[in-house]
Write an enzyme that holds these catalytic residues in place. Structure first.
Site, PDB file in Angstrom:
ATOM      1  N   ASN A 215       0.839  -1.199   0.000  1.00  0.00           N
ATOM      2  CA  ASN A 215       0.000   0.000   0.000  1.00  0.00           C
ATOM      3  C   ASN A 215       0.871   1.245   0.000  1.00  0.00           C
ATOM      4  O   ASN A 215       2.095   1.155  -0.027  1.00  0.00           O
ATOM      5  CB  ASN A 215      -0.958  -0.028   1.194  1.00  0.00           C
ATOM      6  CG  ASN A 215      -0.191  -0.109   2.503  1.00  0.00           C
ATOM      7  OD1 ASN A 215       0.564   0.785   2.846  1.00  0.00           O
ATOM      8  ND2 ASN A 215      -0.354  -1.222   3.213  1.00  0.00           N
ATOM      9  N   ASP A 311      -4.581  -9.719  13.027  1.00  0.00           N
ATOM     10  CA  ASP A 311      -4.681  -8.299  13.381  1.00  0.00           C
ATOM     11  C   ASP A 311      -3.715  -8.047  14.544  1.00  0.00           C
ATOM     12  O   ASP A 311      -3.974  -8.462  15.682  1.00  0.00           O
ATOM     13  CB  ASP A 311      -6.119  -7.947  13.769  1.00  0.00           C
ATOM     14  CG  ASP A 311      -6.287  -6.445  13.934  1.00  0.00           C
ATOM     15  OD1 ASP A 311      -5.403  -5.812  14.559  1.00  0.00           O
ATOM     16  OD2 ASP A 311      -7.283  -5.905  13.425  1.00  0.00           O
TER      17      ASP A 311
HETATM   18  N1  CTP Z   1      -3.652  -3.181  12.099  1.00  0.00           N
HETATM   19  C1  CTP Z   1      -2.871  -4.221  12.592  1.00  0.00           C
HETATM   20  N2  CTP Z   1      -2.910  -5.437  11.967  1.00  0.00           N
HETATM   21  C2  CTP Z   1      -3.691  -5.638  10.898  1.00  0.00           C
HETATM   22  C3  CTP Z   1      -4.479  -4.587  10.398  1.00  0.00           C
HETATM   23  C4  CTP Z   1      -4.435  -3.364  11.024  1.00  0.00           C
HETATM   24  O1  CTP Z   1      -2.158  -4.045  13.551  1.00  0.00           O
HETATM   25  N3  CTP Z   1      -3.709  -6.827  10.317  1.00  0.00           N
HETATM   26  C5  CTP Z   1      -3.630  -1.897  12.826  1.00  0.00           C
HETATM   27  C6  CTP Z   1      -2.991  -0.746  12.109  1.00  0.00           C
HETATM   28  O2  CTP Z   1      -1.625  -0.634  12.445  1.00  0.00           O
HETATM   29  C7  CTP Z   1      -3.792   0.433  12.631  1.00  0.00           C
HETATM   30  C8  CTP Z   1      -5.151  -0.120  12.916  1.00  0.00           C
HETATM   31  O3  CTP Z   1      -4.957  -1.535  12.996  1.00  0.00           O
HETATM   32  O4  CTP Z   1      -3.293   0.887  13.880  1.00  0.00           O
HETATM   33  C9  CTP Z   1      -6.233   0.202  11.908  1.00  0.00           C
HETATM   34  O5  CTP Z   1      -5.909  -0.234  10.636  1.00  0.00           O
HETATM   35  P1  CTP Z   1      -6.885   0.012   9.362  1.00  0.00           P
HETATM   36  O6  CTP Z   1      -6.245  -0.654   8.208  1.00  0.00           O
HETATM   37  O7  CTP Z   1      -7.251   1.433   9.287  1.00  0.00           O
HETATM   38  O8  CTP Z   1      -8.184  -0.725   9.812  1.00  0.00           O
HETATM   39  P2  CTP Z   1      -8.588  -2.211   9.683  1.00  0.00           P
HETATM   40  O9  CTP Z   1      -8.686  -2.739  11.071  1.00  0.00           O
HETATM   41  O10 CTP Z   1      -7.695  -2.937   8.759  1.00  0.00           O
HETATM   42  O11 CTP Z   1     -10.048  -2.067   9.087  1.00  0.00           O
HETATM   43  P3  CTP Z   1     -10.533  -1.689   7.597  1.00  0.00           P
HETATM   44  O12 CTP Z   1      -9.412  -2.052   6.662  1.00  0.00           O
HETATM   45  O13 CTP Z   1     -11.729  -2.497   7.453  1.00  0.00           O
HETATM   46  O14 CTP Z   1     -10.794  -0.205   7.625  1.00  0.00           O
END
Ligand code: CTP
Length: 415
Positions: A215, A311
């Site tokens: 990304n 996550d």
């Molecule tokens: N994050 C993480 N591990 C993942 C995905 C996300 O630790 N596998 C953490 C990121 O570092 C950030 C937070 O979660 O602090 C939010 O990430 P974001 O990508 O905005 O949200 P998602 O939980 O992935 O939800 P979505 O993509 O549905 O918006």
């Protein structure tokens, strides 16, 4: 209590028999995680060799006003005394001879150490060491009064038997005591004594050896957060996905590639962390299996099968006990609402929400954040990422200490 973690200490060594203890002092400062550079006067080199001080500090010793060999750090002024004066978080002269105290009292700059003491904005302290008669001499006492009046800290001296056979005041304080007094100069760091783990950058999920899913995260925000936490006195571990940025100077950096590798690195190090800040843009999915060889084009369409990544943030927040856990939410719409949902579902202490889009968030230098927790919303207006990171760390430190106070008082009132 203060800490020397990540502090840049300029250790001045002047001519006196106590200079043999300066090597032990440099080692203790480094053991306390300070960075140490050494300036020696000509007279100091009669008592201890620059090579010894180089070995214990890990850097070439600076001796002369115009010293081209030991030029480091390179701040760009081409003047050692200005570079060193700017580099230092504190200057400690140990031992400080009677002669040096006299020069310091007069603001003399004919040698490197004198010039640095004049040119620095950092706190300066001296650890006097001399024969008791020299110490008691009214000229020395007048010099001390003058340098104290200029805001210089005076550590010691102690009393006891002296190298010359006399007994009385004038002994340099022991290195352990000097390190403790020096640390007290930094007692104000908001995260002093705490360990902070930060994730940053994108992750790279391999499709085959040449291709992958990633990304637009540059890592700038996460690196700035790591720097700001270190500046506030924390011991910082930065776990970074692939970025083009150099390792922050004051944080230990571990480089990883994919989300699973980042997850494992975080869990290997999270147990002694007080605060976790997940700034990384972690890929939510990865290809089921990365192909061992480069995929060749065949059909008109190609379907990639993806599986969920762990996550990382939620898994840290679920630990018992969990560190103070801060997440980031990058959103293209409904900023506050979506961020609050993540705060709740991942059971975070705080979430920092920012808007991303074609010209916002990723890769750009200015950013705006909404800080959301159960107490409410705080807006940090658009500003450079370094300033924003400092403001964020200030907010996190406040909330962290508040939570610790509440926890401690609950424990104290438990029947
Ligand atoms: N994050 C993480 N591990 C993942 C995905 C996300 O630790 N596998 C953490 C990121 O570092 C950030 C937070 O979660 O602090 C939010 O990430 P974001 O990508 O905005 O949200 P998602 O939980 O992935 O939800 P979505 O993509 O549905 O918006």
């Amino acid at each position: 209590m203060g800490t020397l973690i990540n502090k840049r200490i300029l250790l001045g060594v002047t001519g006196g028999i106590a200079a043999y203890k300066s090597a032990d002092l440099a080692r203790r400062l480094r053991d306390a995680d300070a960075e140490v550079r050494v300036i020696m006067t000509q007279a100091a080199a009669e008592f201890i060799t620059p090579l010894t001080m180089q070995a214990v500090s890990g850097h070439p010793v600076h001796m002369h006003l115009f010293d081209h060999e030991a030029r480091e750090p390179r701040a760009g002024t081409a003047l050692d005394h200005i570079d060193l004066a700017r580099w230092a978080d504190a200057v400690l002269v140990a031992p400080a001879s009677a002669n040096f105290l006299a020069r310091l009292a007069q603001g003399r700059a004919e040698d490197l150490l004198g010039a640095v003491c004049l040119a620095t904005a950092a706190p300066v302290a001296v650890a006097p060491a001399m024969n008791r008669q020299m110490w008691d001499n009214p000229a020395t006492q007048a010099n001390l009064a003058a340098i104290r009046g200029n805001g210089v800290g005076v550590f010691g001296p102690g009393a006891g038997s002296q190298a010359c056979g006399d007994v009385g005041p004038g002994r340099m304080l022991e290195p352990a005591e000097l390190a403790r007094l020096l640390a007290e100069l930094f007692a104000t760091g908001e995260l002093a004594g705490l360990t902070v783990v930060v994730t940053a950058g994108p992750t790279w999920e391999a499709i085959d050896p040449a291709r992958g899913l990633t990304n637009r995260s540059s890592g700038k925000m996460g690196y700035a957060v790591a720097e700001a936490a270190a500046e506030a006195g924390a011991r910082v571990l930065l776990i970074s996905g692939p970025t083009a940025l150099p390792d922050p100077e004051r944080a230990r950096t571990i480089r990883v590639t994919g989300a699973r590798e980042m997850h494992d690195a975080v869990h290997q190090h999270i147990h002694d962390a007080h605060i976790f800040i997940g700034v990384a843009a972690v890929a939510d999915y990865r290809p089921v299996q990365a192909a061992a060889a480069k995929l060749k084009k065949q059909d008109e369409a190609l379907t990639l099968e993806l599986v969920r990544n762990p996550d990382i943030l939620a898994s840290v927040a679920a630990l018992q006990p969990a560190p103070f856990t801060v997440g980031f939410a990058a959103e293209t719409e409904n900023l506050e609402q979506n961020a609050r949902a993540k705060l709740e579902s991942k059971r975070l202490d705080l979430i920092a929400a920012n808007e991303v889009g074609a010209d916002r968030g990723f890769g750009v230098d200015e950013n705006r954040l909404l800080l959301i927790d159960r107490a409410g919303v705080t807006e940090l207006p658009a500003q450079g990422k370094a300033a924003l990171a400092r403001a964020l760390i200030h907010h996190i430190a406040g909330r962290y200490h508040e939570k610790s106070r509440i926890k401690n008082s609950r424990q104290a009132h438990r029947p």
